[in-house]
Design an enzyme around this catalytic site. Sequence first.
Site, mmCIF file in Angstrom:
data_model
loop_
_atom_site.group_PDB
_atom_site.id
_atom_site.type_symbol
_atom_site.label_atom_id
_atom_site.label_comp_id
_atom_site.label_asym_id
_atom_site.label_seq_id
_atom_site.Cartn_x
_atom_site.Cartn_y
_atom_site.Cartn_z
ATOM 1 N N ARG A 142 0.835 -1.205 0.000
ATOM 2 C CA ARG A 142 0.000 0.000 0.000
ATOM 3 C C ARG A 142 0.870 1.256 0.000
ATOM 4 N NH1 ARG A 142 -4.511 0.854 4.597
ATOM 5 N NH2 ARG A 142 -2.631 1.232 5.844
ATOM 6 N N LYS A 149 -2.597 6.735 0.996
ATOM 7 C CA LYS A 149 -2.478 7.139 2.392
ATOM 8 C C LYS A 149 -1.499 8.306 2.470
ATOM 9 C CE LYS A 149 -2.227 5.052 7.016
ATOM 10 N NZ LYS A 149 -3.598 5.405 7.411
ATOM 11 N N GLU A 185 -16.159 6.719 3.829
ATOM 12 C CA GLU A 185 -15.335 6.447 5.008
ATOM 13 C C GLU A 185 -15.968 7.011 6.268
ATOM 14 O OE1 GLU A 185 -11.196 6.850 5.035
ATOM 15 O OE2 GLU A 185 -10.883 5.707 3.213
#
Length: 340
Positions: A82, A184, A220
């Site tokens: 990720r 992220k 989210e």
Amino acid sequence: MKKVDIDWSNLGFSYLKTDFRFISNWKDGKWDDGNLVEDNMLKVSEASTALHYGQQCFEGLKAYRTKDGEIQLFRPDQNALRLNRSCRRLLMPEVPVETFIDACMQVVKANEAYVPPYGTGATLYLRPFVIGVGDNIGVKAAPEYIFCVFCLPVGPYFKGGMTPVNFMVSDYDRAAPYGTGGAKVGGNYASSLYPHEVAAKKGYADCIYLDPATHTKIEEVGSANFFGITKDDKFITPVSPSILPSITKYSLLHVAKEYLGLETEERDVLIDNLDEFKEAGACGTAAVITPIGGIDYNDKLHVFYSETEVGPVTKKLYETLCGIQVGDIDAPEGWIYKVK
């Protein structure tokens, strides 16, 4: 092993300087070998892209002490993959998966005294990150980069046990369509600070963010992923390119199907269809699962299982995944990395 004077039962989620961190530098097209250092201060150019243009990304994962005293990491390879997806999105050099895992291992071993004892609910939190540095004032990729991993012990997210909390639907967007929502990166979190403050002042734990294109679908929950348990026991979680692909969420998808025997599905979750769920939660590294008591939407609080008690399916999911992480329950192949 070094002894540290820490009250493990009263740890919170706040910074505590540990002894060593791993640092590697990228220059002239390659990463150096990296090494452990004691200094927790970074010295970077005032013109670093991380400071001006947000060219940086990070990860979060934990090391766990097992009942027999061993230490293990939970799916660090997935964090490495990720991180590299985030790096590609921001035109930063990728960190080889083996380097990422080895750096995490080195940091945990060097700070073994700070790994909380089994049974305390506390863990060792690791924060890997990549930042663009060097002399650069134009809006372009940096000439140099730093990859760093540091760690700190953190307490159990829920002191006194899990308790459901309420959230409100925000009018603000967490990320733009085709933006960086799926990476992220720090900018996503910076933009969430104000909406979180608005929600907190109204007495809610955080915001529910809807899809930025239509504002009809849940994406989210604060900085965590959403899941719901339908009335016919299906584990449902939203799918969207602007949702951060949570490692905890994908682990729960597997646990729900293979350990609890539930049907699972990633699909759109319409904010107008909250009635389809008997339980709901937010999931992420820090808490594993935060039970959602209710969601305030259009000035009406929709309550799921209870505002005071955790639903049975949510509780079982939490207990099972936590059991895997601390070694009490057999893990799927490849999920656990022993720190030796």
